[in-house]
Design a protein around this motif. Structure first.
Motif, PDB file in Angstrom:
ATOM      1  N   CYS A 112       0.843  -1.203   0.000  1.00  0.00           N
ATOM      2  CA  CYS A 112       0.000   0.000   0.000  1.00  0.00           C
ATOM      3  C   CYS A 112       0.875   1.249   0.000  1.00  0.00           C
ATOM      4  CB  CYS A 112      -0.897   0.028   1.225  1.00  0.00           C
ATOM      5  SG  CYS A 112      -1.959  -1.415   1.338  1.00  0.00           S
ATOM      6  N   MET A 113       1.847   1.205   0.879  1.00  0.00           N
ATOM      7  CA  MET A 113       2.776   2.311   1.031  1.00  0.00           C
ATOM      8  C   MET A 113       3.436   2.662  -0.309  1.00  0.00           C
ATOM      9  SD  MET A 113       4.101   3.967   3.384  1.00  0.00           S
ATOM     10  CE  MET A 113       5.151   5.279   2.897  1.00  0.00           C
ATOM     11  N   ALA A 114       3.861   1.642  -1.012  1.00  0.00           N
ATOM     12  CA  ALA A 114       4.607   1.862  -2.252  1.00  0.00           C
ATOM     13  C   ALA A 114       3.697   2.082  -3.452  1.00  0.00           C
ATOM     14  CB  ALA A 114       5.521   0.671  -2.516  1.00  0.00           C
ATOM     15  N   LYS A 115       2.494   1.509  -3.403  1.00  0.00           N
ATOM     16  CA  LYS A 115       1.683   1.494  -4.614  1.00  0.00           C
ATOM     17  C   LYS A 115       0.395   2.309  -4.563  1.00  0.00           C
ATOM     18  CE  LYS A 115       4.387  -1.350  -6.839  1.00  0.00           C
ATOM     19  NZ  LYS A 115       4.266  -2.811  -6.794  1.00  0.00           N
ATOM     20  N   ALA A 116      -0.112   2.619  -3.400  1.00  0.00           N
ATOM     21  CA  ALA A 116      -1.381   3.365  -3.352  1.00  0.00           C
ATOM     22  C   ALA A 116      -1.196   4.722  -4.024  1.00  0.00           C
ATOM     23  CB  ALA A 116      -1.838   3.548  -1.914  1.00  0.00           C
ATOM     24  N   PRO A 117      -1.984   5.016  -5.060  1.00  0.00           N
ATOM     25  CA  PRO A 117      -1.819   6.310  -5.718  1.00  0.00           C
ATOM     26  C   PRO A 117      -2.264   7.457  -4.801  1.00  0.00           C
ATOM     27  CG  PRO A 117      -3.139   4.795  -7.070  1.00  0.00           C
ATOM     28  CD  PRO A 117      -3.015   4.185  -5.711  1.00  0.00           C
ATOM     29  N   GLY A 130      -7.761  -2.140  10.138  1.00  0.00           N
ATOM     30  CA  GLY A 130      -8.317  -0.952  10.779  1.00  0.00           C
ATOM     31  C   GLY A 130      -7.464  -0.459  11.925  1.00  0.00           C
ATOM     32  N   ASN A 131      -6.166  -0.756  11.897  1.00  0.00           N
ATOM     33  CA  ASN A 131      -5.320  -0.335  13.012  1.00  0.00           C
ATOM     34  C   ASN A 131      -4.648   1.011  12.748  1.00  0.00           C
ATOM     35  OD1 ASN A 131      -2.919  -0.869  11.491  1.00  0.00           O
ATOM     36  ND2 ASN A 131      -3.126  -3.041  11.989  1.00  0.00           N
ATOM     37  N   ARG A 132      -3.922   1.480  13.733  1.00  0.00           N
ATOM     38  CA  ARG A 132      -3.273   2.776  13.713  1.00  0.00           C
ATOM     39  C   ARG A 132      -2.267   2.894  12.561  1.00  0.00           C
ATOM     40  NH1 ARG A 132      -0.270   6.314  13.361  1.00  0.00           N
ATOM     41  NH2 ARG A 132       0.517   7.816  14.881  1.00  0.00           N
ATOM     42  N   ASN A 133      -1.665   1.766  12.197  1.00  0.00           N
ATOM     43  CA  ASN A 133      -0.659   1.784  11.146  1.00  0.00           C
ATOM     44  C   ASN A 133      -1.257   2.113   9.781  1.00  0.00           C
ATOM     45  OD1 ASN A 133       0.230  -0.852  13.083  1.00  0.00           O
ATOM     46  ND2 ASN A 133       1.598   0.884  12.912  1.00  0.00           N
ATOM     47  N   VAL A 134      -2.527   1.762   9.616  1.00  0.00           N
ATOM     48  CA  VAL A 134      -3.227   2.096   8.370  1.00  0.00           C
ATOM     49  C   VAL A 134      -3.256   3.622   8.182  1.00  0.00           C
ATOM     50  CG1 VAL A 134      -5.520   2.083   7.276  1.00  0.00           C
ATOM     51  CG2 VAL A 134      -4.619   0.003   8.324  1.00  0.00           C
ATOM     52  N   ILE A 135      -3.427   4.329   9.286  1.00  0.00           N
ATOM     53  CA  ILE A 135      -3.495   5.792   9.206  1.00  0.00           C
ATOM     54  C   ILE A 135      -2.123   6.361   8.821  1.00  0.00           C
ATOM     55  CG2 ILE A 135      -4.191   7.913  10.390  1.00  0.00           C
ATOM     56  CD1 ILE A 135      -6.401   5.668  10.124  1.00  0.00           C
ATOM     57  N   ALA A 136      -1.079   5.789   9.416  1.00  0.00           N
ATOM     58  CA  ALA A 136       0.281   6.240   9.072  1.00  0.00           C
ATOM     59  C   ALA A 136       0.539   6.047   7.584  1.00  0.00           C
ATOM     60  CB  ALA A 136       1.319   5.486   9.903  1.00  0.00           C
ATOM     61  N   VAL A 137       0.163   4.879   7.070  1.00  0.00           N
ATOM     62  CA  VAL A 137       0.377   4.598   5.644  1.00  0.00           C
ATOM     63  C   VAL A 137      -0.496   5.511   4.787  1.00  0.00           C
ATOM     64  CG1 VAL A 137       0.087   2.852   3.838  1.00  0.00           C
ATOM     65  CG2 VAL A 137       1.140   2.222   6.004  1.00  0.00           C
ATOM     66  N   VAL A 196       9.725  13.447  -4.857  1.00  0.00           N
ATOM     67  CA  VAL A 196      10.851  13.322  -3.919  1.00  0.00           C
ATOM     68  C   VAL A 196      10.317  13.031  -2.519  1.00  0.00           C
ATOM     69  CG1 VAL A 196      12.691  14.624  -2.757  1.00  0.00           C
ATOM     70  CG2 VAL A 196      12.422  14.786  -5.242  1.00  0.00           C
ATOM     71  N   ILE A 197       9.278  13.755  -2.135  1.00  0.00           N
ATOM     72  CA  ILE A 197       8.693  13.584  -0.809  1.00  0.00           C
ATOM     73  C   ILE A 197       8.155  12.170  -0.647  1.00  0.00           C
ATOM     74  CG2 ILE A 197       6.854  14.355   0.744  1.00  0.00           C
ATOM     75  CD1 ILE A 197       7.099  17.126  -0.499  1.00  0.00           C
ATOM     76  N   ARG A 198       7.496  11.689  -1.690  1.00  0.00           N
ATOM     77  CA  ARG A 198       6.920  10.350  -1.623  1.00  0.00           C
ATOM     78  C   ARG A 198       8.018   9.292  -1.491  1.00  0.00           C
ATOM     79  NH1 ARG A 198       1.852   7.900  -3.134  1.00  0.00           N
ATOM     80  NH2 ARG A 198       2.209   5.714  -3.571  1.00  0.00           N
ATOM     81  N   ARG A 199       9.077   9.434  -2.259  1.00  0.00           N
ATOM     82  CA  ARG A 199      10.160   8.449  -2.202  1.00  0.00           C
ATOM     83  C   ARG A 199      10.828   8.438  -0.830  1.00  0.00           C
ATOM     84  NH1 ARG A 199      13.826  10.171  -6.808  1.00  0.00           N
ATOM     85  NH2 ARG A 199      15.055   8.379  -6.195  1.00  0.00           N
ATOM     86  N   VAL A 200      11.084   9.606  -0.290  1.00  0.00           N
ATOM     87  CA  VAL A 200      11.695   9.687   1.047  1.00  0.00           C
ATOM     88  C   VAL A 200      10.745   9.077   2.081  1.00  0.00           C
ATOM     89  CG1 VAL A 200      12.498  11.242   2.865  1.00  0.00           C
ATOM     90  CG2 VAL A 200      13.087  11.717   0.482  1.00  0.00           C
ATOM     91  N   SER A 201       9.453   9.419   1.981  1.00  0.00           N
ATOM     92  CA  SER A 201       8.471   8.932   2.958  1.00  0.00           C
ATOM     93  C   SER A 201       8.380   7.417   2.951  1.00  0.00           C
ATOM     94  CB  SER A 201       7.072   9.481   2.661  1.00  0.00           C
ATOM     95  OG  SER A 201       7.086  10.872   2.607  1.00  0.00           O
ATOM     96  N   VAL A 202       8.258   6.825   1.757  1.00  0.00           N
ATOM     97  CA  VAL A 202       8.129   5.370   1.642  1.00  0.00           C
ATOM     98  C   VAL A 202       9.371   4.695   2.222  1.00  0.00           C
ATOM     99  CG1 VAL A 202       8.043   3.414   0.038  1.00  0.00           C
ATOM    100  CG2 VAL A 202       6.624   5.413  -0.393  1.00  0.00           C
ATOM    101  N   ALA A 203      10.541   5.134   1.806  1.00  0.00           N
ATOM    102  CA  ALA A 203      11.785   4.498   2.228  1.00  0.00           C
ATOM    103  C   ALA A 203      11.994   4.654   3.730  1.00  0.00           C
ATOM    104  CB  ALA A 203      12.958   5.089   1.455  1.00  0.00           C
TER     105      ALA A 203
END
Ligand SMILES: Nc1ncnc2c1ncn2[C@@H]1O[C@H](COP(=O)(O)OP(=O)(O)O)[C@@H](O)[C@H]1O
Ligand SMILES: [Mg+2]
Lengths: 107, 139
Positions: A35-40, A50-57, B38-45
């Motif tokens: 999700c982190m890498a691919k969610a547009p 539904g946990n707190r980490n979902v909000i961070a991501v 740039v922000i997205r790449r830094v954030s993900v990593a």
């Protein structure tokens, strides 16, 4: 389409609402690394987590809203964390059907 | 120009707090007007590195150096170290516990994602002593 249009979908229930913003796509996944890498950016993210980490991501990926599908709910910590960050919704429908409802508004 | 330095302590097993440091860096980069990509790449990593420190290494310390042409992130922990880096870099390889997987982590994509999203990555690790991961994203 904007988040305000998404929250008006009758099947969905608002858990927490932030300022309105654009929704340009819909994305579904539960593995946070993906999700982190691919969610547009500006997507409506449909998940069963539904946990707190979902909000961070959600916040880092900069999605427009998170929809907990399949009747799943966000835990208290998650709702607390969402304040000032991201709109949260709930849907009793399965992930695919939930995503389809958003998709209908996008086409 | 002197780089801007941000320092964070990542606490052990703090799943709820994990992501705070990355979130703060994201906010800072946004307010400084860096390009969204740039922000997205830094954030993900950085988020992946932060999560790794929580789930694999009992927490640690993150230092971020922001320069106009580069964002550098250094993550230091005194955890167990990584015995086989080549293996750890493989997509899908993970030693995460079932509990961690239940939270949505442990897909074995963290290090591969970090590699993919950064322009420079260096991992120094000693088994039993800890890991220092340095990465940078060019602007
Ligand atoms: N800071 C760290 N300290 C010790 N081991 C680590 C650290 N970071 C990563 N690892 C090891 O490398 C593996 C792969 O990491 P990663 O690609 O992020 O996947 P995941 O975190 O999902 O397991 C981990 O399962 C773990 O065994
Ligand atoms: Mg990881």
């Amino acid at each position: 389409m904007t988040v305000n249009d998404v929250v008006k979908i009758p099947e969905f229930e608002i858990v927490w609402q932030e300022e309105d913003r654009q929704v340009t796509s819909v994305f579904t996944c539960d593995l946070l690394s993906i999700c982190m890498a691919k969610a547009p950016e500006d997507s409506a993210w449909v998940t069963v987590m539904g946990n707190r980490n979902v909000i961070a991501v959600a916040s880092l990926a900069d999605v427009s809203c998170v929809i907990a599908a399949e009747g799943c709910s966000f835990d208290e910590e998650a709702v607390e964390a969402a304040k000032g960050k991201v709109t949260l919704l709930k849907s009793p429908l399965p992930v695919f059907e939930t995503a389809c409802l958003v998709h209908q508004g996008l086409v | 120009m002197e780089p801007m330095i941000l320092e964070y302590t990542v606490s052990a097993d703090d799943f709820s707090g994990a992501g705070e440091a990355s979130g703060d860096v994201k906010k800072t980069l946004k307010s400084l007007g860096f390009p969204p990509e740039v922000i997205r790449r830094v954030s993900v990593a950085m988020y992946e590195a932060e999560i790794n420190m929580v789930i694999h290494a009992r927490g640690g310390k993150i230092t971020v150096e922001i320069s106009p042409d580069e964002i550098r992130v250094c993550c230091e922990d005194v955890g167990p170290g990584i015995p086989d880096i080549d293996l750890a870099m493989q997509e899908g390889w993970s030693t995460a516990s079932d509990k961690v997987r239940g939270l949505g982590f442990g897909a074995g994509m963290g290090l591969p994602n970090i590699k993919k999203y950064t322009d420079y990555l260096d991992i120094k690790t000693v088994v039993g002593q800890g890991t220092t991961l340095t990465m940078s994203v060019a602007v």
